[in-house]
Design a protein around this motif. Structure first.
Motif, mmCIF file in Angstrom:
data_model
loop_
_atom_site.group_PDB
_atom_site.id
_atom_site.type_symbol
_atom_site.label_atom_id
_atom_site.label_comp_id
_atom_site.label_asym_id
_atom_site.label_seq_id
_atom_site.Cartn_x
_atom_site.Cartn_y
_atom_site.Cartn_z
ATOM 1 N N LEU A 389 47.094 42.277 89.370
ATOM 2 C CA LEU A 389 46.402 41.138 88.753
ATOM 3 C C LEU A 389 45.613 41.520 87.504
ATOM 4 O O LEU A 389 45.168 40.638 86.766
ATOM 5 C CB LEU A 389 45.455 40.490 89.767
ATOM 6 N N TYR A 394 46.877 36.686 84.305
ATOM 7 C CA TYR A 394 45.911 36.377 85.362
ATOM 8 C C TYR A 394 44.482 36.269 84.847
ATOM 9 O O TYR A 394 43.579 35.946 85.609
ATOM 10 C CB TYR A 394 45.990 37.440 86.467
ATOM 11 N N LEU A 397 40.052 36.847 85.251
ATOM 12 C CA LEU A 397 40.132 37.276 86.652
ATOM 13 C C LEU A 397 38.715 37.476 87.179
ATOM 14 O O LEU A 397 37.964 38.295 86.653
ATOM 15 C CB LEU A 397 40.925 38.579 86.756
ATOM 16 N N PRO A 453 42.448 34.795 90.469
ATOM 17 C CA PRO A 453 43.143 34.808 89.177
ATOM 18 C C PRO A 453 42.955 33.494 88.428
ATOM 19 O O PRO A 453 42.809 32.431 89.039
ATOM 20 C CB PRO A 453 44.611 35.025 89.570
#
Length: 697
Positions: A389, A394, A397, A453
């Motif tokens: 991620l 993403y 985050l 995310p």
């Protein structure tokens, strides 16, 4: 000069007219004779001229006008000589024998070729005469001619065999040798048969034919080794097929075109096809496979092997679809079947049902990344997920760190089962309130990490608020769930993940410092209230002990803070009983079993562990731990003796004993009870001070 006269036919034989050859002399003749033949012809002619032979005759080659050679037969005789015998006139003929010579040469070549073929045969050959008994039945035969391989095939030497009857050579000859060969010799019908002879211990294949009535020829093949080999191959083939039929793996073989030729029982069970139904069908019709990851058809392993001649193995997630639609994971490998010349003659595929194995592997794989208590992903999974991620797309985050408040306190108060339920309930709340794409991992005893995310700070705060709202509605053993959160947002790949984690961690610890103590005090007060609810008289008893303890401490000259702590110790001294089985608290002490008594005595340690988790309660936690110790060392939990017992615990022990017995015995009898135990249960000096300064005795 010798004059030679030729007629027109002689000239035509050589392709000329007589006029073309005139004038004719012996030279005219000799110039047409082949150089290899002229010397011989002259020599024979001279012998006749000298009277050594009655006639002259010779076969010679002469050149035709068109250049080829013809064979000519010369024949002549001297018909006139002088008185001295000298030849004067000789007459003769020349005949073209070219065709006859060529035929003779062809016949000679044919006979030579036949002879060479006869001798070069790998098989033995024997030309024989059938012999009959008095009734005309074949009962023997005579060998008239053999080739050199006759000995190789039969072991019988030609020089001994030719001219002999077979019964002279072999004592025991099976009757069918005479019956079959006699039939050929007498009817003229050819026959091929197999015959064994016990004397030679050999098995033969005989091809018999009859060139003339009463005779037969045998072409003989010793097939003993071949039959033994066939027998061995049949045994090995049977053994191989039996093995394939009995092995626990499925086995399918195909021909060079990829059509099914063989299936064992396991293959029938796994594919749903019977072997006789599948035989001759294309492999892909019988063996349908998909990739488990995307359910797309797999490459045909048989086709791959036929194209490459290499062994092929399928992917681990290959699914076999049976004829009835059942699906199962399989492991398999396909290998080429090669001939002696290394050409591919087919493919053999070996496969097994790996569904159970796959399920176990998936279970192990899941367990390796799953927290066994909460079933959330564990730290190992978290470490993998954060790498995946920590990149576009993403971002942003958000990392949320969560620490469960009061886990140790819950474990101390109610045992680890209650603590486990607390963690499971917190996990359940997080799982139900977070989004599907959010990753929730338990990375430690009471620590969780949430990876959110594509989530900015505003939405992260909303998620945390939603979790807290849900936690407020949940309780374990009457205690409200509480979790301290901290989060940070990573917006770009250039930012360090570790730095973002540190920011979230610091935020979580700051919140925990603010929330934890307040929460723990609330928990302790809740526990005490529950204890008062479940044990009749507990609240009045605790208040009396608290009052007496503070009064006693003041009488002894304790400082205000110490008096306050002893009063709190009196109020909380039985807090640990909240974790004791409620039924035990209702049984008189003298009626308790040993096991029940041991459990009851644990309440001091439980109370101590609960209280010391709150900083401001820690100073009097030790008094709670030891308030059942006795002056003579016979108390619990540590059997401390005399001065080893903290004075605060000695004070608490005296006032607790008084408060315990006062409702039952009354003041006077309680005092007497305690005085009788001076120097055993209690510090004599402290007991005397309590009686005189507090009770005014």
């Amino acid at each position: 000069m010798t004059v030679v006269t030729f007629n027109d036919l002689w000239a035509e034989m050589l392709g000329y007219t007589r006029e073309e050859l005139e004038p004719t002399t012996f030279k005219t003749f000799s110039q047409f004779v082949h150089p290899e033949d002229i010397e011989r012809a002259i020599h024979l002619l001279e012998d006749h001229r000298l009277g050594k032979t009655d006639f002259y005759s010779c076969d010679i080659r002469m050149r035709h006008k068109d250049g080829h050679w013809i064979w000519v037969f010369e024949r002549g005789q001297v018909i006139s000589r002088d008185e001295n015998g000298k030849a004067l006139i000789m007459s003769g003929t020349h005949a073209d024998i070219t065709e006859r010579v060529l035929q003779a040469e062809a016949l000679a070549r044919s006979e030579e070729e036949s002879r060479r073929l006869f001798e070069a045969m790998n098989q033995g050959f024997a030309y024989c005469q059938i012999l009959l008994d008095e009734e005309g039945n074949p009962n023997d035969y005579r060998i008239l001619r053999v080739n050199k391989n006759f000995e190789t095939q039969t072991g019988l030497m030609p020089e001994i065999s030719v001219g002999k009857r077979i019964k002279e050579l072999l004592p025991h000859v099976e009757p069918y040798w005479f019956i079959y060969n006699g039939e050929v010799a007498l009817t003229g019908k050819s026959k091929t048969f197999e015959a064994f002879n016990s004397d030679l211990n050999r098995l033969f294949r005989i091809s018999a034919f009859s060139p003339e009535h009463g005779y037969f020829a045998m072409i003989i093949d010793d097939i003993t080794a071949q039959k033994q080999m066939e027998k061995q191959l049949f045994y090995e083939k049977t053994l191989f097929e039996t093995t394939l039929l009995s092995v626990g793996d499925g086995v399918i073989s195909t021909d060079a075109e990829g059509n099914v030729q063989f299936m064992n029982k396991v293959a029938e069970q796994l594919t749903g096809w019977q072997a006789d139904e599948a035989k001759g069908r294309p492999f892909e019709e019988v063996f349908k496979i998909l990739r488990g990851s995307d359910r797309h058809p797999c490459k045909n392993p048989v086709k791959q092997v036929l194209e490459t001649k290499d062994q092929v193995e399928l992917d681990e997630d290959t699914i076999l679809i049976a004829r009835d639609g059942d699906e199962r994971f399989i492991n398999d490998s396909a290998a080429p079947i090669l001939s002696a010349s290394n050409s591919i003659t087919g493919v053999v595929l070996v496969f097994r049902d790996s569904t159970t194995q796959r399920m176990k592997q998936d279970e192990i794989r899941t367990l390796s990344v799953t927290d066994p208590l909460t079933t959330l992903p564990n730290r190992r999974y978290y470490e993998q997920a954060k790498e995946e991620l920590n990149e576009e797309p993403y971002y942003p985050l958000t990392l949320v760190l969560a620490d469960v408040n009061g886990l140790k306190l819950t474990n101390d108060a109610f045992g680890h089962d209650a603590g486990d339920k607390l963690l499971c309930k917190v996990s359940e709340v997080m799982r139900t309130t977070c989004r599907d794409d959010d990753i929730i991992s338990r990375i430690g005893g009471d620590e969780f990490v949430l990876l959110l995310p594509q989530t900015d700070a505003l939405h992260a705060q909303a998620i945390v608020n939603r979790i807290n709202s849900a936690l407020e509605k949940e309780k374990i053993r009457g205690i409200q769930l509480s979790v301290s959160f901290g989060f940070a947002v990573k917006d770009a790949n250039e930012e360090s993940y570790d730095d973002t984690f540190k920011v979230a961690e610091d935020s979580m610890y700051r919140n925990k410092l603010k929330e934890s103590m307040t929460f723990k005090k609330q928990v302790i007060d809740t526990l005490l209230s529950r204890l008062f609810e479940q044990e009749e008289g507990a609240e009045a008893h605790s208040k009396l002990v608290a009052s007496l303890a503070s009064t006693f401490a003041e009488a002894l000259g304790y400082r205000e803070e110490e008096v306050k702590n002893l009063k709190l110790a009196g109020m909380y001294h039985d807090l640990g009983k909240i974790a004791i089985t409620p039924s035990i608290l209702t049984i008189p002490k003298e009626a308790l079993s040993r096991t029940q008594l041991i459990e009851l005595q644990r309440h001091t340690e439980i109370g101590y562990n609960i209280l010391r988790s709150v900083g401001e309660y820690a100073p009097f936690a030790e008094a709670v731990l030891h308030h059942h110790e006795k002056w003579d060392g016979s108390g619990y939990p540590q059997n401390l003796k005399q001065e080893a017992i903290p004075e605060s615990a000695q004070i608490l022990a005296i006032v607790n004993t008084y408060a315990d017995h006062l409702p039952i015995l009354g003041k006077e009898k309680t005092i007497t009870f305690m005085q009788e135990r001076s120097s055993t249960y209690f510090n004599p000096e402290l007991l005397e001070a309590f009686l005189t300064k507090v009770l005014k005795v």
